[in-house]
Design a protein around this motif. Structure first.
Motif, mmCIF file in Angstrom:
data_model
loop_
_atom_site.group_PDB
_atom_site.id
_atom_site.type_symbol
_atom_site.label_atom_id
_atom_site.label_comp_id
_atom_site.label_asym_id
_atom_site.label_seq_id
_atom_site.Cartn_x
_atom_site.Cartn_y
_atom_site.Cartn_z
ATOM 1 N N LEU A 51 0.657 -1.152 -0.001
ATOM 2 C CA LEU A 51 -0.097 -0.114 0.043
ATOM 3 C C LEU A 51 0.992 1.403 -0.218
ATOM 4 C CD1 LEU A 51 -2.926 -1.168 2.430
ATOM 5 C CD2 LEU A 51 -2.529 -1.776 0.102
ATOM 6 N N ALA A 52 0.605 2.429 -0.543
ATOM 7 C CA ALA A 52 1.241 3.627 -0.705
ATOM 8 C C ALA A 52 1.153 3.882 0.534
ATOM 9 C CB ALA A 52 0.342 4.738 -1.292
ATOM 10 N N GLY A 53 2.942 4.139 0.874
ATOM 11 C CA GLY A 53 3.411 5.255 2.461
ATOM 12 C C GLY A 53 3.592 3.930 3.200
ATOM 13 N N SER A 54 2.867 2.543 3.026
ATOM 14 C CA SER A 54 3.342 1.583 3.892
ATOM 15 C C SER A 54 4.999 0.838 4.408
ATOM 16 C CB SER A 54 1.936 0.351 3.971
ATOM 17 O OG SER A 54 2.968 -0.500 2.210
ATOM 18 N N GLU A 55 4.759 0.371 5.314
ATOM 19 C CA GLU A 55 6.160 -0.428 5.896
ATOM 20 C C GLU A 55 5.689 -1.351 5.746
ATOM 21 O OE1 GLU A 55 8.510 0.975 8.328
ATOM 22 O OE2 GLU A 55 8.978 3.030 7.948
ATOM 23 N N LEU A 56 6.421 -2.264 5.487
ATOM 24 C CA LEU A 56 6.200 -3.994 5.586
ATOM 25 C C LEU A 56 8.176 -4.882 6.098
ATOM 26 C CD1 LEU A 56 4.388 -6.498 5.085
ATOM 27 C CD2 LEU A 56 5.658 -6.654 2.365
ATOM 28 N N THR A 57 7.411 -5.478 6.952
ATOM 29 C CA THR A 57 8.859 -6.733 7.365
ATOM 30 C C THR A 57 8.539 -7.544 7.103
ATOM 31 O OG1 THR A 57 9.379 -4.762 9.555
ATOM 32 C CG2 THR A 57 9.930 -6.431 9.388
ATOM 33 N N LEU A 58 9.471 -9.141 7.007
ATOM 34 C CA LEU A 58 9.101 -9.864 6.392
ATOM 35 C C LEU A 58 10.559 -10.730 6.637
ATOM 36 C CD1 LEU A 58 8.746 -9.187 2.322
ATOM 37 C CD2 LEU A 58 7.155 -10.203 4.377
ATOM 38 N N ASN A 59 9.871 -11.674 7.443
ATOM 39 C CA ASN A 59 10.861 -11.982 7.815
ATOM 40 C C ASN A 59 10.772 -13.891 7.463
ATOM 41 O OD1 ASN A 59 12.314 -10.370 9.982
ATOM 42 N ND2 ASN A 59 10.660 -10.519 11.120
ATOM 43 N N ALA A 60 11.944 -14.393 7.003
ATOM 44 C CA ALA A 60 11.708 -15.241 6.165
ATOM 45 C C ALA A 60 13.011 -16.607 6.539
ATOM 46 C CB ALA A 60 12.181 -15.973 4.861
ATOM 47 N N ALA A 61 12.442 -17.935 7.264
ATOM 48 C CA ALA A 61 13.099 -18.895 7.238
ATOM 49 C C ALA A 61 13.081 -19.582 6.514
ATOM 50 C CB ALA A 61 12.759 -19.639 9.013
ATOM 51 N N LEU A 62 14.200 -20.176 5.811
ATOM 52 C CA LEU A 62 14.320 -21.146 4.872
ATOM 53 C C LEU A 62 14.430 -22.109 5.545
ATOM 54 C CD1 LEU A 62 14.854 -17.750 4.018
ATOM 55 C CD2 LEU A 62 16.246 -19.404 2.275
ATOM 56 N N LYS A 63 13.818 -23.702 4.759
ATOM 57 C CA LYS A 63 14.318 -24.564 5.837
ATOM 58 C C LYS A 63 15.153 -25.507 4.146
ATOM 59 C CE LYS A 63 11.816 -28.979 5.466
ATOM 60 N NZ LYS A 63 10.236 -29.851 5.434
ATOM 61 N N LYS A 64 16.639 -25.972 5.020
ATOM 62 C CA LYS A 64 17.335 -26.445 4.941
ATOM 63 C C LYS A 64 17.236 -27.758 3.959
ATOM 64 C CE LYS A 64 22.116 -27.636 5.551
ATOM 65 N NZ LYS A 64 22.659 -26.985 4.421
ATOM 66 N N LEU A 65 17.959 -28.404 3.264
ATOM 67 C CA LEU A 65 17.312 -28.955 2.162
ATOM 68 C C LEU A 65 17.535 -30.567 2.653
ATOM 69 C CD1 LEU A 65 17.090 -27.326 -1.851
ATOM 70 C CD2 LEU A 65 15.360 -28.286 -0.805
ATOM 71 N N ASP A 66 17.062 -31.271 2.178
ATOM 72 C CA ASP A 66 17.996 -33.130 2.646
ATOM 73 C C ASP A 66 18.844 -33.490 1.844
ATOM 74 O OD1 ASP A 66 16.122 -33.724 4.222
ATOM 75 O OD2 ASP A 66 14.697 -34.873 3.099
ATOM 76 N N GLN A 67 20.451 -33.480 2.247
ATOM 77 C CA GLN A 67 21.429 -33.792 1.683
ATOM 78 C C GLN A 67 22.065 -35.186 1.935
ATOM 79 O OE1 GLN A 67 23.211 -31.263 0.468
ATOM 80 N NE2 GLN A 67 21.545 -30.474 1.104
ATOM 81 N N ASP A 68 21.051 -36.124 1.215
ATOM 82 C CA ASP A 68 21.371 -37.055 0.577
ATOM 83 C C ASP A 68 22.490 -37.672 -0.243
ATOM 84 O OD1 ASP A 68 19.350 -37.898 2.122
ATOM 85 O OD2 ASP A 68 17.690 -37.371 0.848
#
Length: 68
Positions: A51-68
């Motif tokens: 939205l015009a004039g708004s502030e947005l905070t995003l926190n992304a918790a990324l999931k580790k991929l399986d390393q087979d």
């Protein structure tokens, strides 16, 4: 403000690379597709409405991929 765990993930807005987390970005009002990605982790993707004039905070918790 865009943050992620782990830090230093790439930030993409509407398909364009804009930097790494943590990042503070100014986006035009309207819909945007945000993608946060780093090697060995699942990417984090969200569609947001800014939205015009708004502030947005995003926190992304990324999931580790399986390393087979």
């Amino acid at each position: 403000m865009q943050q992620s765990h782990p830090e230093r993930a790439e930030v993409w807005i509407d398909g364009a690379f804009v930097g790494n987390t943590p990042a503070q970005l100014k986006l035009a009002a309207g819909k945007h597709r945000i993608r946060i990605a780093i090697e060995s982790y699942e990417q984090w993707v969200r569609e947001v409405e800014v939205l015009a004039g708004s502030e947005l905070t995003l926190n992304a918790a990324l999931k580790k991929l399986d390393q087979d």
